[in-house]
Scaffold this motif. Structure first.
Motif, PDB file in Angstrom:
ATOM      1  N   LYS A 170       0.305 -11.979  13.377  1.00 40.64           N
ATOM      2  CA  LYS A 170       1.261 -12.005  12.275  1.00 40.64           C
ATOM      3  C   LYS A 170       0.571 -11.690  10.951  1.00 40.64           C
ATOM      4  N   HIS A 171      -0.611 -12.247  10.773  1.00 39.72           N
ATOM      5  CA  HIS A 171      -1.366 -11.989   9.548  1.00 39.72           C
ATOM      6  C   HIS A 171      -1.873 -10.551   9.518  1.00 39.72           C
ATOM      7  N   ILE A 172      -2.263 -10.040  10.687  1.00 42.19           N
ATOM      8  CA  ILE A 172      -2.711  -8.649  10.755  1.00 42.19           C
ATOM      9  C   ILE A 172      -1.598  -7.711  10.317  1.00 42.19           C
ATOM     10  N   LEU A 173      -0.373  -7.980  10.796  1.00 41.96           N
ATOM     11  CA  LEU A 173       0.761  -7.143  10.434  1.00 41.96           C
ATOM     12  C   LEU A 173       1.036  -7.211   8.935  1.00 41.96           C
ATOM     13  N   GLY A 174       1.072  -8.431   8.396  1.00 38.60           N
ATOM     14  CA  GLY A 174       1.354  -8.588   6.970  1.00 38.60           C
ATOM     15  C   GLY A 174       0.286  -7.959   6.087  1.00 38.60           C
ATOM     16  N   GLU A 175      -0.987  -8.206   6.416  1.00 38.25           N
ATOM     17  CA  GLU A 175      -2.076  -7.643   5.617  1.00 38.25           C
ATOM     18  C   GLU A 175      -2.144  -6.131   5.771  1.00 38.25           C
ATOM     19  N   GLY A 176      -1.790  -5.629   6.954  1.00 43.63           N
ATOM     20  CA  GLY A 176      -1.780  -4.184   7.153  1.00 43.63           C
ATOM     21  C   GLY A 176      -0.720  -3.501   6.313  1.00 43.63           C
ATOM     22  N   VAL A 177       0.478  -4.104   6.245  1.00 46.81           N
ATOM     23  CA  VAL A 177       1.543  -3.541   5.416  1.00 46.81           C
ATOM     24  C   VAL A 177       1.136  -3.556   3.940  1.00 46.81           C
ATOM     25  N   LEU A 178       0.557  -4.679   3.500  1.00 49.60           N
ATOM     26  CA  LEU A 178       0.135  -4.775   2.102  1.00 49.60           C
ATOM     27  C   LEU A 178      -0.944  -3.743   1.786  1.00 49.60           C
ATOM     28  N   LEU A 179      -1.902  -3.571   2.692  1.00 53.11           N
ATOM     29  CA  LEU A 179      -2.957  -2.581   2.468  1.00 53.11           C
ATOM     30  C   LEU A 179      -2.369  -1.173   2.406  1.00 53.11           C
ATOM     31  N   PHE A 180      -1.398  -0.873   3.267  1.00 54.78           N
ATOM     32  CA  PHE A 180      -0.763   0.440   3.258  1.00 54.78           C
ATOM     33  C   PHE A 180      -0.071   0.683   1.915  1.00 54.78           C
ATOM     34  N   VAL A 181       0.639  -0.317   1.408  1.00 53.91           N
ATOM     35  CA  VAL A 181       1.336  -0.180   0.117  1.00 53.91           C
ATOM     36  C   VAL A 181       0.331   0.035  -1.009  1.00 53.91           C
ATOM     37  N   LEU A 182      -0.761  -0.728  -0.990  1.00 55.58           N
ATOM     38  CA  LEU A 182      -1.776  -0.586  -2.036  1.00 55.58           C
ATOM     39  C   LEU A 182      -2.440   0.789  -1.985  1.00 55.58           C
ATOM     40  N   LEU A 183      -2.667   1.291  -0.781  1.00 53.40           N
ATOM     41  CA  LEU A 183      -3.311   2.601  -0.653  1.00 53.40           C
ATOM     42  C   LEU A 183      -2.390   3.725  -1.118  1.00 53.40           C
ATOM     43  N   ILE A 184      -1.106   3.633  -0.795  1.00 54.39           N
ATOM     44  CA  ILE A 184      -0.165   4.634  -1.274  1.00 54.39           C
ATOM     45  C   ILE A 184      -0.133   4.622  -2.802  1.00 54.39           C
ATOM     46  N   SER A 185      -0.119   3.417  -3.370  1.00 55.91           N
ATOM     47  CA  SER A 185      -0.140   3.304  -4.835  1.00 55.91           C
ATOM     48  C   SER A 185      -1.428   3.871  -5.401  1.00 55.91           C
ATOM     49  N   LEU A 186      -2.544   3.629  -4.700  1.00 53.68           N
ATOM     50  CA  LEU A 186      -3.834   4.168  -5.145  1.00 53.68           C
ATOM     51  C   LEU A 186      -3.810   5.689  -5.150  1.00 53.68           C
ATOM     52  N   PHE A 187      -3.275   6.300  -4.110  1.00 52.14           N
ATOM     53  CA  PHE A 187      -3.140   7.751  -4.088  1.00 52.14           C
ATOM     54  C   PHE A 187      -2.243   8.226  -5.225  1.00 52.14           C
ATOM     55  N   GLY A 188      -1.213   7.430  -5.518  1.00 53.39           N
ATOM     56  CA  GLY A 188      -0.272   7.814  -6.561  1.00 53.39           C
ATOM     57  C   GLY A 188      -0.873   7.811  -7.950  1.00 53.39           C
ATOM     58  N   THR A 189      -1.960   7.077  -8.156  1.00 54.20           N
ATOM     59  CA  THR A 189      -2.604   7.086  -9.472  1.00 54.20           C
ATOM     60  C   THR A 189      -3.287   8.421  -9.750  1.00 54.20           C
ATOM     61  N   GLY A 190      -3.652   9.132  -8.687  1.00 54.59           N
ATOM     62  CA  GLY A 190      -4.411  10.363  -8.867  1.00 54.59           C
ATOM     63  C   GLY A 190      -5.840  10.107  -9.281  1.00 54.59           C
ATOM     64  N   SER A 191      -6.299   8.854  -9.147  1.00 56.18           N
ATOM     65  CA  SER A 191      -7.656   8.497  -9.555  1.00 56.18           C
ATOM     66  C   SER A 191      -8.648   8.949  -8.503  1.00 56.18           C
ATOM     67  N   LYS A 192      -9.442   9.923  -8.845  1.00 53.19           N
ATOM     68  CA  LYS A 192     -10.446  10.427  -7.909  1.00 53.19           C
ATOM     69  C   LYS A 192     -11.526   9.368  -7.665  1.00 53.19           C
ATOM     70  N   ALA A 193     -11.907   8.646  -8.713  1.00 53.96           N
ATOM     71  CA  ALA A 193     -12.922   7.605  -8.574  1.00 53.96           C
ATOM     72  C   ALA A 193     -12.419   6.492  -7.667  1.00 53.96           C
ATOM     73  N   GLY A 194     -11.153   6.096  -7.831  1.00 52.95           N
ATOM     74  CA  GLY A 194     -10.601   5.030  -7.002  1.00 52.95           C
ATOM     75  C   GLY A 194     -10.563   5.416  -5.541  1.00 52.95           C
ATOM     76  N   LEU A 195     -10.146   6.650  -5.256  1.00 49.62           N
ATOM     77  CA  LEU A 195     -10.062   7.117  -3.875  1.00 49.62           C
ATOM     78  C   LEU A 195     -11.439   7.173  -3.226  1.00 49.62           C
ATOM     79  N   LEU A 196     -12.408   7.790  -3.899  1.00 57.07           N
ATOM     80  CA  LEU A 196     -13.754   7.900  -3.338  1.00 57.07           C
ATOM     81  C   LEU A 196     -14.399   6.528  -3.175  1.00 57.07           C
ATOM     82  N   THR A 197     -14.108   5.620  -4.098  1.00 62.31           N
ATOM     83  CA  THR A 197     -14.664   4.273  -4.014  1.00 62.31           C
ATOM     84  C   THR A 197     -14.159   3.553  -2.775  1.00 62.31           C
ATOM     85  N   PHE A 198     -12.867   3.655  -2.512  1.00 57.22           N
ATOM     86  CA  PHE A 198     -12.317   2.993  -1.326  1.00 57.22           C
ATOM     87  C   PHE A 198     -12.943   3.553  -0.053  1.00 57.22           C
TER      88      PHE A 198
END
Length: 629
Positions: free
Chosen positions: A255-283
């Motif tokens: 249950k925690h894996i599912l919840g944390e996975g969804v949250l990570l997916f949302v954060l990553l989509i938002s990270l891509f949406g920033t267009g931050s090259k430094a943020g993407l390469l850092t991750f």
């Protein structure tokens, strides 16, 4: 024995400022009209006021929280003192801090040294008011820096049980949900900042009716959260994504894996949406480091992990469509080390006897002679090297008038495209403009001034142009979105920061803002830069090189300590899992810090995670010592 309800309530009471820093502070945004600290300089507009939405009130709110932290720290230590006193009287009690914690506190010494140098640099700053109150485009005064250090110390002493860890995780979870939701909405083109009720919260009464709705300065799909600009949003999201990835990779409950996975997916989509090259390469870099910690689990479950990883990457690629490809193209371009063409205009100085230029390797000066409405020019080519060790006035360059006699050409090989145009302001002040490098530069001749010649900049202000010191990145000025140029002009400032810096929040005052020839050539703009775009250069210039060394010692100490603790760990306990997640988040921030500076929209979250990481490391060490007894 169960903890009394009153003790639980008191413990939650101490967590209030941490909750506010992690959950409320990143969302604080409000219109503020303030008195600009930069208006006195020639390289800024005449307007003495500035407008801010994302920094001024964040600083004000954080300073309030800093005062609260200080009060709670004193209250916390006083209660611990009473416990010791009660223990000495034979009643149930404990020492103020466990012996392992008293050893662990030594890691805080470098932070104290950093703060001392920051304070002295600010006290002796030539811009002391800005150093202690904040300034345009940053609003990160000395008191804010002190708040960062206090936040680390506070969490170090506060976090002692797993219940404290759960409280911290709840804070980060709520923050991640809030910011991830805002990011997804912004990425989908439904920016909450454009909602009317949000804009009414961000502006004073009557503002929208008088000035109209707030407009975003970025693309409609660009994710900026409430973080001043997308780069800082990317920095924040990269840090939160790294923390979430660390927790997800060591989770065992589905249950925690599912919840944390969804949250990570949302954060990553938002990270891509920033267009931050430094943020993407850092991750990506942090993800590679995590694989080393999970090498045992990977060997055990590689048949499951590889397909899951491939499906996750495919899902992200499909979701991003063309924007993801565009971002990857920008990343490749930013990191490409292709040597660019050097600026043909290598020098431009104003002197009492004329304006001196070096263009295409040819050095020459232009002087203006104006009398009774008659313009005359004297253009002298300066010899590159004196042959007889005697001074020379140079060789005169003939001028050829245009057909309409409104401007003059230079009769000199290599200077065929250079033209000079005379003029007059207010029927009294003679000026001349010179076309160099495809741009027209205007200079004013003032007899009543000690220095007769001044450059008339884009704000119609007069400036003396001096030689600009640069170091490194020659030919690589476009490296990482023009950071090569910024760093080449920042590095020479370190000579003045060998002991003390210019003071907190004062970078803009010492940076060579009037290097117009390079700014226009490489960036196409000469807007004032208030930040060096590097956390480490910022600390060195503003607080001094010793302060930077102290910070690096603190960061290095924490990272090495974490590596030793978790390199062979199985991550079966909550403290070990959170310790790894904090390590990854701190590493993400420090990597982003190579190309981004400290900003109050991101830094408080980082220092909270760093303080938590140190406290959890102490808990892990204490638990391992007790397990061996």
């Amino acid at each position: 024995m169960r903890q009394p309800t009153s003790e639980k309530t008191n413990a939650a009471f101490y967590w209030f400022p941490v909750f506010a820093v992690l959950i409320v502070l990143p969302l604080v945004s409000r219109y503020k009209l303030y008195e600009s600290r930069l208006a006195e300089f020639a390289w800024t507009p005449f307007d003495t006021t500035g407008i801010d939405f994302y920094l001024y009130y964040k600083q004000s709110f954080f300073l309030f929280l800093t005062g609260t932290l200080f009060f709670f720290t004193c209250l916390f230590l006083w209660r611990r003192f009473l416990q010791v006193k009660s223990s000495l009287n034979g009643e149930a009690g404990s020492l103020i801090f466990p012996s392992e914690q008293r050893v662990q506190w030594k890691i805080l010494i470098p932070l104290g040294i950093y703060l001392i140098f920051a304070l002295i640099s600010s006290l002796f700053s030539g811009h002391i008011y800005a150093a202690f109150t904040g300034s345009d485009g940053q609003f990160e005064s000395f008191f804010v820096l002190a708040g960062y250090v206090l936040l680390v110390v506070y969490l170090f002493f506060l976090v002692q049980t797993e219940q404290d860890i759960y409280r911290f995780l709840i804070c980060l979870l709520i923050e991640g949900i809030f910011l991830g939701t805002v990011g997804i909405l912004q990425y989908s083109g439904n920016n909450p900042v454009q909602w009317e009720w949000v804009q009414r919260l961000m502006t004073p009464r009557g503002y929208l009716e008088a000035c109209g709705p707030l407009e975003s300065t970025f693309e409609s799909w660009r994710v900026s959260l409430f973080s001043y600009n997308p780069n800082y949003a990317g920095m924040l999201l990269a840090m939160l994504s790294a923390f979430c990835l660390g927790m997800l990779s060591t989770e065992t409950r589905w249950k925690h894996i599912l919840g944390e996975g969804v949250l990570l997916f949302v954060l990553l989509i938002s990270l891509f949406g920033t267009g931050s090259k430094a943020g993407l390469l850092t991750f990506i870099a942090v993800g590679a480091v995590l694989l080393l910690f999970l090498r045992k689990k990977i060997r055990r479950y590689w048949r499951i992990l590889i397909p899951v990883g491939v499906l996750a990457l495919a899902g992200i690629f499909v979701f991003l469509h063309g924007r993801g490809a565009s971002l990857w193209t920008q990343v490749k371009q930013a990191l490409t080390l292709e040597k660019s063409e050097q600026n043909p205009l290598q020098g431009m100085l104003t002197e009492p006897d004329g304006v001196y230029f070096t263009y295409r390797g040819i050095s020459f000066s232009v002087a203006l002679d104006y009398e009774d409405g008659f313009f005359g020019f004297m253009v002298l080519e300066q010899p590159s090297q004196a042959t007889d060790n005697t001074e020379t006035e140079g060789t005169s360059i003939p001028l050829i008038p245009s057909e309409d006699k409104k401007f003059y050409y230079m009769d000199r090989a290599g200077l065929e495209d250079v033209t000079i145009r005379p003029g007059i302001i207010n029927d009294a002040v003679p000026v001349f403009s010179i076309l160099l490098n495809g741009r027209e530069w205007m200079f004013v001749y003032l007899e009543e001034q000690d220095n007769h010649y001044f450059y008339l900049n884009q704000y119609l202000k007069l400036e003396e142009l001096e030689e600009i010191r640069r170091f490194g990145f020659e030919g690589y000025e476009h490296f990482i979105t023009e950071r090569g140029l910024i760093w080449s002009m920042t590095l020479p400032l370190l000579k003045d920061s060998l002991f003390l810096g210019s003071g907190a929040n004062t970078f803009a005052f010492v940076y060579p803002q009037n290097n117009y020839k390079d700014l226009y050539y490489y960036t196409g703009d000469a807007t004032a830069s208030t930040r060096p775009h590097s956390l480490y250069l910022q600390a060195a210039v503003e607080c001094g090189i010793p302060a930077l060394i102290a910070l690096l010692v603190f960061f290095g100490w924490y990272l090495l300590q974490s590596l030793r603790l978790y390199w062979k760990s199985d991550f079966r306990t909550l403290s070990e899992r959170v310790g790894l997640a904090c390590f990854l988040a701190v590493a993400a921030y420090l990597i982003c810090g190579l190309t981004n500076d400290s900003m109050i929209t991101v830094a408080p979250v980082f220092w909270s995670i760093a303080g938590m990481g140190i406290a959890v490391n102490g808990m892990v060490k204490r638990a391992r010592i007790l397990s061996k007894l």
